[in-house]
Design a protein around this motif. Structure first.
Motif, mmCIF file in Angstrom:
data_model
loop_
_atom_site.group_PDB
_atom_site.id
_atom_site.type_symbol
_atom_site.label_atom_id
_atom_site.label_comp_id
_atom_site.label_asym_id
_atom_site.label_seq_id
_atom_site.Cartn_x
_atom_site.Cartn_y
_atom_site.Cartn_z
ATOM 1 N N GLY A 291 0.773 -1.238 0.000
ATOM 2 C CA GLY A 291 0.000 0.000 0.000
ATOM 3 C C GLY A 291 0.805 1.289 0.000
ATOM 4 N N THR A 292 2.126 1.203 0.008
ATOM 5 C CA THR A 292 2.926 2.428 0.004
ATOM 6 C C THR A 292 2.898 3.090 -1.373
ATOM 7 O OG1 THR A 292 5.052 3.404 0.607
ATOM 8 C CG2 THR A 292 5.145 1.364 -0.618
ATOM 9 N N ARG A 293 3.304 4.353 -1.408
ATOM 10 C CA ARG A 293 3.396 5.089 -2.676
ATOM 11 C C ARG A 293 4.835 5.538 -2.933
ATOM 12 N NH1 ARG A 293 -2.154 8.509 -3.449
ATOM 13 N NH2 ARG A 293 -3.462 6.673 -3.458
ATOM 14 N N GLU A 294 5.775 4.888 -2.286
ATOM 15 C CA GLU A 294 7.194 5.245 -2.379
ATOM 16 C C GLU A 294 7.943 4.216 -3.231
ATOM 17 O OE1 GLU A 294 8.541 7.829 -0.149
ATOM 18 O OE2 GLU A 294 6.443 8.317 0.251
ATOM 19 N N GLU A 295 8.987 4.664 -3.918
ATOM 20 C CA GLU A 295 9.908 3.789 -4.655
ATOM 21 C C GLU A 295 9.183 2.793 -5.559
ATOM 22 O OE1 GLU A 295 13.484 2.260 -2.531
ATOM 23 O OE2 GLU A 295 12.358 2.894 -0.743
ATOM 24 N N LEU A 296 8.256 3.264 -6.379
ATOM 25 C CA LEU A 296 7.443 2.349 -7.178
ATOM 26 C C LEU A 296 8.176 1.805 -8.394
ATOM 27 C CD1 LEU A 296 3.976 4.139 -7.052
ATOM 28 C CD2 LEU A 296 4.827 2.272 -5.613
ATOM 29 N N THR A 297 7.919 0.544 -8.637
ATOM 30 C CA THR A 297 8.384 -0.164 -9.824
ATOM 31 C C THR A 297 7.244 -1.113 -10.193
ATOM 32 O OG1 THR A 297 10.150 -1.522 -10.745
ATOM 33 C CG2 THR A 297 9.587 -1.908 -8.427
ATOM 34 N N PHE A 298 7.515 -2.129 -10.991
ATOM 35 C CA PHE A 298 6.438 -3.098 -11.179
ATOM 36 C C PHE A 298 6.959 -4.512 -11.022
ATOM 37 C CE2 PHE A 298 7.659 -2.208 -15.624
ATOM 38 C CZ PHE A 298 7.838 -3.486 -16.134
ATOM 39 N N ASP A 299 6.025 -5.416 -10.733
ATOM 40 C CA ASP A 299 6.347 -6.807 -10.447
ATOM 41 C C ASP A 299 5.529 -7.716 -11.352
ATOM 42 O OD1 ASP A 299 7.453 -9.001 -8.770
ATOM 43 O OD2 ASP A 299 5.335 -9.284 -8.256
ATOM 44 N N HIS A 300 6.149 -8.790 -11.802
ATOM 45 C CA HIS A 300 5.440 -9.831 -12.552
ATOM 46 C C HIS A 300 4.907 -10.834 -11.528
ATOM 47 C CE1 HIS A 300 7.998 -8.164 -15.721
ATOM 48 N NE2 HIS A 300 7.167 -8.705 -16.584
ATOM 49 N N LEU A 301 3.589 -11.034 -11.491
ATOM 50 C CA LEU A 301 3.021 -12.014 -10.550
ATOM 51 C C LEU A 301 3.638 -13.380 -10.801
ATOM 52 C CD1 LEU A 301 -0.767 -11.070 -10.436
ATOM 53 C CD2 LEU A 301 1.000 -10.597 -8.763
ATOM 54 N N ILE A 302 3.532 -13.855 -12.028
ATOM 55 C CA ILE A 302 4.261 -15.057 -12.413
ATOM 56 C C ILE A 302 5.589 -14.538 -12.946
ATOM 57 C CG2 ILE A 302 4.348 -17.062 -13.949
ATOM 58 C CD1 ILE A 302 1.243 -16.922 -14.026
#
Length: 186
Positions: free
Chosen positions: A99-110
């Protein structure tokens, strides 16, 4: 204007579609003052509102448009492009794990190492610490599940999310066109 000269560069024009809705909310559909004036002279837009600021030549004065509406309706795409920014916007710039809004990137679930694709349905916004903690593990193994199941959003959904993040600058003449479709408070 309090006696201060306002630079034309600080006078962008809000661009509305022919139905008087913004072409986009986030990023807000804005044109430079030069592009707005060019569109006026090419008869591609109607001026809806103007700034107090004018540009002048020796024989001509023209008040800068603050809101313009296209004369021809541009049908918006139903689905947005798959971009990092649009993934963040779909997920409301919030890590889907903590739930944070800091240091965002993205993640692959698989994880990609396990054949996961880079698609709307497999990518979520994640903060760097959560992304590192999950690593190349599957959600069940990492005991990390996103707060919402990722899916391909519509342009309307992204526009709706974009309204939650107003830009730093909103000229008063834009307000009637940006929030006309929101529910009024009693």
């Amino acid at each position: 204007m309090n006696g201060l000269a306002i630079s034309p560069e600080s006078c962008p024009a809000l661009v509305l579609n022919a139905d008087y809705r913004p072409l986009s909310y986030y990023p807000l559909s804005l044109w430079s003052w030069q592009d707005a004036i060019k569109a006026v002279f090419l008869d591609r837009v109607n001026i809806v509102s103007q700034y107090d600021r004018a540009v002048r030549s020796p024989s001509f004065e023209f008040r800068l448009p603050s809101v313009v509406a296209l004369k021809s309706y541009v049908k918006p795409a139903r689905y947005p492009a798959f971009t990092r920014f649009n993934v963040f916007l779909r997920d409301r710039f919030t890590c889907q794990y903590c739930g944070t809004r800091e240091e965002l990137t993205f993640d692959h679930l698989i994880p990609r190492s396990r054949g996961g694709q880079t698609t709307w349905e497999n990518v979520v916004t994640a903060c760097a610490p959560c992304n590192l903690r999950k690593g190349g593990k599957m959600p069940d193994v990492a005991k990390m599940h996103p707060s919402r199941t990722p899916d391909r959003p519509t342009v309307y959904e992204l526009h709706s999310n974009g309204r939650l993040f107003p830009p730093n600058y909103l000229h008063e003449s834009w307000l009637d066109y940006l929030y006309w479709d929101t529910e009024l408070q009693p």
